[in-house]
Design a protein around this motif. Sequence first.
Motif, short mmCIF file in Angstrom:
data_model
loop_
_atom_site.label_atom_id
_atom_site.label_comp_id
_atom_site.label_asym_id
_atom_site.label_seq_id
_atom_site.Cartn_x
_atom_site.Cartn_y
_atom_site.Cartn_z
N THR A 63 49.72 -41.52 -25.43
CA THR A 63 50.88 -40.66 -25.21
C THR A 63 52.03 -41.49 -24.66
OG1 THR A 63 50.29 -40.14 -22.94
CG2 THR A 63 49.36 -38.71 -24.66
N PRO A 64 53.25 -40.97 -24.70
CA PRO A 64 54.37 -41.69 -24.10
C PRO A 64 54.16 -41.99 -22.61
CG PRO A 64 55.21 -40.02 -25.57
CD PRO A 64 53.72 -39.80 -25.47
N SER A 65 53.51 -41.09 -21.89
CA SER A 65 53.24 -41.33 -20.47
C SER A 65 52.30 -42.52 -20.28
CB SER A 65 52.63 -40.09 -19.83
OG SER A 65 53.56 -39.04 -19.84
N GLU A 66 51.28 -42.62 -21.12
CA GLU A 66 50.34 -43.74 -21.03
C GLU A 66 51.03 -45.06 -21.37
OE1 GLU A 66 46.17 -41.51 -22.19
OE2 GLU A 66 47.53 -42.08 -23.80
N ALA A 68 54.25 -45.64 -21.12
CA ALA A 68 55.22 -45.90 -20.05
C ALA A 68 54.55 -46.55 -18.85
CB ALA A 68 55.90 -44.60 -19.63
N THR A 74 59.85 -45.45 -17.75
CA THR A 74 59.66 -44.00 -17.67
C THR A 74 59.20 -43.44 -19.02
OG1 THR A 74 61.92 -43.48 -18.32
CG2 THR A 74 61.51 -43.82 -15.95
N PRO A 75 58.47 -42.31 -18.99
CA PRO A 75 58.10 -41.67 -20.25
C PRO A 75 59.33 -41.30 -21.10
CG PRO A 75 56.78 -40.78 -18.48
CD PRO A 75 57.83 -41.65 -17.85
N LYS A 76 60.43 -40.95 -20.43
CA LYS A 76 61.67 -40.63 -21.15
C LYS A 76 62.15 -41.83 -21.96
CE LYS A 76 66.33 -38.88 -20.41
NZ LYS A 76 67.30 -38.39 -19.41
N ARG A 79 59.92 -42.09 -25.03
CA ARG A 79 60.27 -41.07 -26.04
C ARG A 79 61.56 -41.43 -26.76
NH1 ARG A 79 58.29 -37.80 -21.87
NH2 ARG A 79 60.39 -37.33 -21.14
N GLU A 97 54.51 -33.56 -28.83
CA GLU A 97 54.20 -34.82 -28.17
C GLU A 97 54.08 -35.98 -29.18
OE1 GLU A 97 53.30 -37.11 -24.74
OE2 GLU A 97 53.88 -35.02 -24.86
#
Length: 113
Positions: A63-66, A68, A74-76, A79, A97
């Motif tokens: 995922t973007p959080s992983e 990041a 940052t996840p932003k 993305r 997602e």
Amino acid sequence: MTDAPGISAETFTILRRLRRQYRNRPAIHRDLLIIHYLVEEYGCADAPVFAGQDGDPGSLEMTPSEVAARLGVTPKAVRQACRTGRLKAVKRPGSREWRITAAAYVEYRNRAA
């Protein structure tokens, strides 16, 4: 095989086997994925580092959080990189997602370095 330090191919194979064995137990499978990520960071002298549940190198999705967390951004920001095409990613049908393959992550990380 080189003399470089790293995780042996046999250990890597056992890790992959455990991931397949426990894929229906989310908590255990998630922990094994974390160990898999650590193997990638530490290095594996004689085996491919990433492999998804099907054993295909590079098919492991994050995922973007992983991503990041691994990149220290940052996840932003991840993305945004996905939206602009700098980081190859896909959205699953019916999902908002982004999913980033290990191969895309490694390519992006190497370009950014």
